[in-house]
Scaffold this active site. Structure first.
Site, mmCIF file in Angstrom:
data_model
loop_
_atom_site.group_PDB
_atom_site.id
_atom_site.type_symbol
_atom_site.label_atom_id
_atom_site.label_comp_id
_atom_site.label_asym_id
_atom_site.label_seq_id
_atom_site.Cartn_x
_atom_site.Cartn_y
_atom_site.Cartn_z
ATOM 1 N N LYS A 129 54.186 78.552 22.809
ATOM 2 C CA LYS A 129 54.434 77.253 23.436
ATOM 3 C C LYS A 129 53.894 76.142 22.536
ATOM 4 O O LYS A 129 52.767 76.231 22.048
ATOM 5 C CB LYS A 129 53.758 77.216 24.811
ATOM 6 C CG LYS A 129 53.984 75.942 25.608
ATOM 7 C CD LYS A 129 53.286 76.054 26.962
ATOM 8 C CE LYS A 129 53.511 74.807 27.818
ATOM 9 N NZ LYS A 129 52.825 74.925 29.131
ATOM 10 N N SER A 204 56.155 73.750 32.525
ATOM 11 C CA SER A 204 56.332 73.142 31.212
ATOM 12 C C SER A 204 56.579 74.145 30.103
ATOM 13 O O SER A 204 56.934 73.770 28.990
ATOM 14 C CB SER A 204 55.087 72.320 30.876
ATOM 15 O OG SER A 204 53.932 73.143 30.856
ATOM 16 N N SER A 228 53.331 76.305 35.484
ATOM 17 C CA SER A 228 54.037 76.143 34.207
ATOM 18 C C SER A 228 54.310 77.443 33.471
ATOM 19 O O SER A 228 55.093 77.451 32.525
ATOM 20 C CB SER A 228 53.256 75.196 33.290
ATOM 21 O OG SER A 228 53.345 73.872 33.766
#
Length: 528
Positions: A129, A204, A228
């Site tokens: 990420k 996210s 997330s």
């Protein structure tokens, strides 16, 4: 005691305002459905193996690390133009590192067991990420003013995974500032769902969910302060684990958290195959791994199981989709039939205040009394704080560097009271007590990962509080594993989150293995 008239009015005003904003959004920025609504099927068998299987084959010289890395690079190059998940690659460096792995294996005299113990992920590709520091890679988190910012070191869990032999292929898309459950920003663009390109991959960690779900990565790393990890994993049909807080380091991530927010964020593994969750968590936890007793076997027949099908019908959260209710019911039926256990359905009234509890605790000060940095200040960096209403006007003229989601967060912040509601604080305390008594040391809870199937792009703007199903678990400080349960009639992933007591992560990971075997786990979107 209940919500005050002012608090109810705030919720009503926000819902109406969000509806108006959403209508404007559709008029001023209409979404055109993607020309191709699906991905090509996975054709290389190397892409259909777990990380543990790949590492074993590499150590045994049945396949080279270069072959494995090339297979994933080719898949990324095929699907990424459609999903926009990987925002910066390091393919050349990854191939060089894979060649070094193959050379190490050729020259090793210690045997496979020694390599497995020292380097359990030797030669296996991984995606990261973009909010995590990965040396030499961007660390902008979708923020325009951070364009060109490169990491000079690795975040601790990234360093541990690399030390275990994993080879990063690149960094993946996020929502702006990691503060929304759709991965869309003005730096990298929008990330698409591998099962339907017109739908969101979540946020996210949406880039991670999408690249995993598309078969272009096998393991990844995400972070979770309100869902997330679990929401993108659910929308994209993969496994994602929110760890017990304080076990995996959250250092070297952007943005920095403030107030008491660090108490509720967890970094954890995202995987296509359930068997990779536990070894990844063991590696990422580093010296804290012993706190989780991950080597202790779990007998599912000796656990107590509970099911909560919905939050009690919160007026600001969508009703749970009937297909998700049915999927969770099927899990209950199989658990009872296969394991001989009795799954008790329970209802906890405080869950319907999930968003209000999450929102309240995100705004509390730290132990020294320092309040969290307001969204408006964070979004306004490096200049003066953002003025939300003016930013709406700028957005309508196409001049705002921020997404509508970021602006909406600032608007929601404007409605917050300066003092936390005593009623909401009491609801959280009551829920905490109820969960602790319910789960104890051997309880497992089934709870929806989200009330809806993967929404179409930008639709989360109209249902901004739906992340309450995952967010409340963060505030309660409990580990939770999102598990895929097949596909809906629309061909979208179904799923459920499995919640256990704090530091009992191994129990939800054991249930994940069972659910994968029972319901089939990840499905190739190209063949679905």
């Amino acid at each position: 005691m209940s919500l005050t008239g002012i608090e109810r009015a705030q919720a009503w005003i926000m819902r109406v305002f969000m509806g108006v904003l959403f209508a404007l959004f559709r008029i001023l920025s209409p979404w055109r459905s993607a020309e191709f609504r699906g991905l090509p099927p996975v054709s290389n068998p190397l892409l259909l193996m777990s990380a543990m299987q790949l590492s074993q084959k590499i150590r045994r010289r049945e396949v080279s690390s270069v072959e494995v890395v090339e297979a994933f690079i080719n898949r990324i190059q095929t699907v990424n133009p459609l999903i926009n998940a990987l925002v910066q690659d390091r393919f050349e460096a990854a191939l060089l590192e894979a060649a070094q792995v193959d050379k190490l294996i050729q020259e090793s005299s210690g045997g496979e067991e020694v390599l497995q113990d020292r380097l359990p992920l030797l030669g296996v590709p991984i995606t990261i990420k973009e909010s995590f520091a990965l040396q030499g890679m961007p660390n902008a988190t979708g923020v325009v003013f951070r364009r060109g910012v490169l990491s000079t070191r690795d975040a601790p869990p990234v360093a541990l995974l690399k030390r275990a032999g994993a080879i990063p292929l690149g960094v993946t898309n996020t929502s702006e500032f990691c503060m929304w459950y759709e991965s869309h920003n003005h730096l990298y663009g929008i990330c698409n769902n591998p099962y339907d390109l017109a739908r969101t991959s979540g946020g996210s960690s949406g880039g991670e969910g999408s690249v995993l779900g598309s078969g272009a990565s096998v393991i990844g790393i995400g972070s979770d302060i309100g869902g997330s990890i679990r929401m993108p994993s659910f929308f994209c049909g993969v496994f994602g684990h929110k760890t017990s807080p304080g076990v995996v380091s959250n250092d070297c991530q952007y943005p920095d958290l403030s107030g008491c927010q660090p108490d509720y964020v967890s970094s954890g593994p995202m995987c296509r195959y359930a068997e990779d969750l536990l070894p990844m968590l063991k590696i990422m936890s580093g010296p804290n791994a012993d706190r989780l007793s991950l080597s202790v076997d779990v007998d599912l027949r000796k656990l107590r199981f509970f099911s909560i099908p919905h939050d009690g019908c919160s007026p600001i959260v969508s009703s749970v989709d009937k297909q998700l209710i049915q999927a969770q019911r099927k899990v209950v039926e199989r658990l009872e039939a296969d394991l001989g256990v009795k799954v008790q359905e329970v209802f906890l009234p405080g869950l319907k205040y999930g968003f209000q509890i999450w929102n309240t605790y995100m705004g509390l000060p730290d132990k020294d009394g320092k309040p969290p940095t307001p969204f408006s200040v964070l979004f306004g960096e490096p200049g003066r704080p953002l003025w939300p209403l003016w930013e709406v006007a700028r957005w309508m003229m196409g001049r705002s560097p921020h997404t509508m989601a970021a602006i909406v967060l600032s608007l929601i912040e404007m409605t917050n009271s300066s003092k936390p509601s005593p009623f909401i604080l009491k609801q959280k305390e009551q829920l905490q007590k109820e969960f602790e008594e319910l789960l104890g040391t051997d309880g497992v809870l089934l709870y929806p990962s989200h009330p809806l199937l993967a929404p179409k792009h930008h639709h989360p703007l109209f249902t901004p509080f739906n992340f309450a199903y995952t967010g409340i678990i963060n505030i309660l400080g409990l580990p939770s594993t999102q598990c895929p349960l097949g596909l809906s009639k629309e061909g979208l992933p179904l799923g459920v989150q499995v919640v256990t007591g704090r530091f009992l992560d191994r129990q939800s990971l054991a249930v994940a293995l069972y659910l994968e075997k029972t319901f089939g786990g990840w499905r190739d979107p190209g063949a679905a």
